[in-house]
Design a protein around this motif. Structure first.
Motif, mmCIF file in Angstrom:
data_model
loop_
_atom_site.group_PDB
_atom_site.id
_atom_site.type_symbol
_atom_site.label_atom_id
_atom_site.label_comp_id
_atom_site.label_asym_id
_atom_site.label_seq_id
_atom_site.Cartn_x
_atom_site.Cartn_y
_atom_site.Cartn_z
ATOM 1 N N VAL A 66 0.849 -1.185 0.000
ATOM 2 C CA VAL A 66 0.000 0.000 0.000
ATOM 3 C C VAL A 66 0.888 1.241 0.000
ATOM 4 O O VAL A 66 1.629 1.496 0.956
ATOM 5 C CB VAL A 66 -0.940 0.008 1.222
ATOM 6 N N LEU A 67 0.819 2.015 -1.086
ATOM 7 C CA LEU A 67 1.575 3.252 -1.216
ATOM 8 C C LEU A 67 0.603 4.425 -1.197
ATOM 9 O O LEU A 67 -0.272 4.535 -2.072
ATOM 10 C CB LEU A 67 2.374 3.258 -2.530
ATOM 11 N N ASP A 68 0.726 5.247 -0.183
ATOM 12 C CA ASP A 68 -0.181 6.393 -0.014
ATOM 13 C C ASP A 68 -1.637 5.971 -0.060
ATOM 14 O O ASP A 68 -2.479 6.605 -0.706
ATOM 15 C CB ASP A 68 0.102 7.459 -1.077
ATOM 16 N N GLY A 69 -1.941 4.848 0.616
ATOM 17 C CA GLY A 69 -3.316 4.398 0.751
ATOM 18 C C GLY A 69 -3.853 3.573 -0.393
ATOM 19 O O GLY A 69 -5.007 3.141 -0.344
ATOM 20 N N VAL A 70 -3.045 3.341 -1.441
ATOM 21 C CA VAL A 70 -3.507 2.593 -2.611
ATOM 22 C C VAL A 70 -2.711 1.300 -2.734
ATOM 23 O O VAL A 70 -1.474 1.321 -2.721
ATOM 24 C CB VAL A 70 -3.343 3.426 -3.902
ATOM 25 N N ASP A 71 -3.402 0.179 -2.852
ATOM 26 C CA ASP A 71 -2.738 -1.110 -3.041
ATOM 27 C C ASP A 71 -2.142 -1.161 -4.444
ATOM 28 O O ASP A 71 -2.874 -1.106 -5.441
ATOM 29 C CB ASP A 71 -3.726 -2.252 -2.827
ATOM 30 N N MET A 72 -0.803 -1.286 -4.515
ATOM 31 C CA MET A 72 -0.108 -1.231 -5.792
ATOM 32 C C MET A 72 0.377 -2.609 -6.256
ATOM 33 O O MET A 72 1.186 -2.694 -7.185
ATOM 34 C CB MET A 72 1.102 -0.296 -5.680
ATOM 35 N N VAL A 73 -0.114 -3.676 -5.635
ATOM 36 C CA VAL A 73 0.385 -5.008 -5.959
ATOM 37 C C VAL A 73 0.313 -5.308 -7.446
ATOM 38 O O VAL A 73 1.215 -5.923 -8.031
ATOM 39 C CB VAL A 73 -0.369 -6.081 -5.141
ATOM 40 N N HIS A 74 -0.758 -4.889 -8.103
ATOM 41 C CA HIS A 74 -0.945 -5.215 -9.513
ATOM 42 C C HIS A 74 -0.551 -4.074 -10.449
ATOM 43 O O HIS A 74 -0.802 -4.152 -11.659
ATOM 44 C CB HIS A 74 -2.399 -5.613 -9.763
ATOM 45 N N SER A 75 0.083 -3.024 -9.899
ATOM 46 C CA SER A 75 0.518 -1.904 -10.727
ATOM 47 C C SER A 75 1.886 -2.199 -11.331
ATOM 48 O O SER A 75 2.753 -2.807 -10.690
ATOM 49 C CB SER A 75 0.590 -0.624 -9.892
ATOM 50 N N LEU A 76 2.100 -1.749 -12.548
ATOM 51 C CA LEU A 76 3.390 -1.905 -13.202
ATOM 52 C C LEU A 76 4.428 -1.017 -12.511
ATOM 53 O O LEU A 76 4.084 0.016 -11.904
ATOM 54 C CB LEU A 76 3.275 -1.530 -14.675
#
Length: 400
Positions: A66-76
């Motif tokens: 979680v980066l700044d409240g957003v789950d980034m697991v599936h982000s490039l």
């Protein structure tokens, strides 16, 4: 230079497996904005794999990033508000310093004037403002590392991930850049996550340290807390020099200390967050042992007699090896003030182990069971990011 987002990073039950081997085993970390956070541990402990998952270069099997409240697991990787600095710099040899720093900006549809302004600002920040026309091959290792930092910072990330960035430099330059890197982090105010196996680096720069072992976090906290009050034998042995002795904890003495038997002699030790009983490890740092003349071994608590086996002059201090009558050998560090009386090899001494400096340690963190046998390491995976070097050895216990 300020970043566009807060830089808060949370790892929730993060797990990564390579075949049958679990490299990162359900770790949790909460890294607030603007913190200099270090992951410290030996090769194969999972720290570089964790960093690569934050960057997006590895995909976790379970858990959240979680980066700044957003789950980034599936982000490039290029969609995440973080940049990575590697040990090998990864500079473009055919481009000069300015163009290396400006490379990412030019791919982002930014005006030429803005590219020039921000690239020059980043170079000034790392004290390379007058070297923009040089090629990387014309720079020293320390200067190349500054270029890599400028290239990462010019994009104004919320967080900077650093994977052993000083590992290729000589010892003197490493010490200099440690101070500069911490000062730079405070100046730009963004979150730094720093991977290292070097204890001095972690202690020098970090606001907090996570000591990792076998895919787990053994202990997490400020440098002073982890150094002075380690919770496990692994943390005590890995972070700084330590004397580890076998003992048997007998429970509280009723006044805030733990009674512990070492070699048939009872000592009092600081009582940690939870009481320990039975076979255990007992630790004291070399600089906390006090040596005196013989004849006082029975006066007061936590004193025992011994004999000097070795004395090594290292400039700022003397390292003295003492064979204790309780059946173990310890190292003692005596600061070189130019006035203290030195003990000759073979002389009898009284060693005092102050209760507040003596720690009774667990084998592993609370709530974690015994580790499975014959586990592999993830060296083959972490070596991709050059995490395959042996850590600086800490002082080991010498047995009688």
């Amino acid at each position: 230079m300020t970043q566009g987002t807060n830089g808060t990073i949370e790892l929730l039950d993060l797990t990564k497996r390579f075949g049958a081997h679990t490299a990162v085993d359900g770790i949790n970390m909460d890294i607030p904005s603007g913190e200099f956070f270090s992951m410290l541990g030996p090769s194969g402990c999972g720290k570089t794999t964790t960093l690569r998952m934050i960057a997006g270069f590895e995909q976790p099997d379970t858990g959240k990033i979680v980066l700044d409240g957003v789950d980034m697991v599936h982000s490039l990787p290029h969609k995440r508000p973080v940049n990575t600095v590697f040990q090998n710099y990864a500079l473009f040899p055919h481009l000069n310093v300015f163009d290396n720093v400006a490379f990412g900006l030019r791919r982002g549809r930014i005006s030429k004037d803005e590219v020039k302004r921000r690239a020059n600002e980043a170079l000034e920040l790392v004290m390379l403002g007058d070297l923009g026309d040089r090629r990387p091959s014309e720079l020293s290792g320390g200067q190349q590392q500054r270029v890599a930092l400028a290239r990462a910072l010019v994009l104004k990330p919320a967080g900077l991930l650093l994977d052993e960035p000083l590992g290729a430099l000589d010892a003197k330059l490493r010490r200099q850049l440690q101070i500069e890197l911490k000062s730079l982090q405070e100046q730009v105010g963004i979150t730094f996550i720093y991977v290292t196996h070097d204890q001095d680096e972690a202690l020098t720069m970090s606001d907090r340290i996570a000591v990792m072992n076998d895919g787990h976090v053994e202990q997490m906290g400020p440098p002073r807390e982890i150094y002075e009050t380690p919770e496990t034998a692994f943390v005590a042995d890995f972070l700084g020099a330590s004397n580890l002795m076998d003992g048997v904890a007998r429970g509280s003495d009723g006044s805030g200390n733990c009674r512990v038997d070492v070699g048939g002699t009872e000592f009092l030790a600081a009582l940690g967050s939870s009481e320990i009983s039975g076979a255990s490890k007992v630790m004291i740092r070399p600089e906390r042992v006090r040596l005196g003349k013989p004849g006082t071994a029975s006066d007061g608590c936590n004193r025992t007699s011994g004999r000097i086996e070795r004395s090594i002059y290292i400039g700022s201090a003397f390292q003295v090896v003492v064979k204790l009558d309780i059946g173990c050998t310890i190292e003692v560090e005596i600061q070189n003030t130019g006035e203290q009386e030195m003990f000759a090899v073979g002389s009898e001494v009284c060693a005092e182990l102050p209760p507040e400096a003596l720690r009774v340690l667990r084998d592993r963190p609370e709530g974690r069971g015994a580790p499975p046998t014959a586990r592999k390491t993830d060296v083959e995976h972490e070596s991709v990011a050059q995490d395959d070097r042996s850590p600086t050895a800490s002082v080991k216990q010498a047995r009688a």
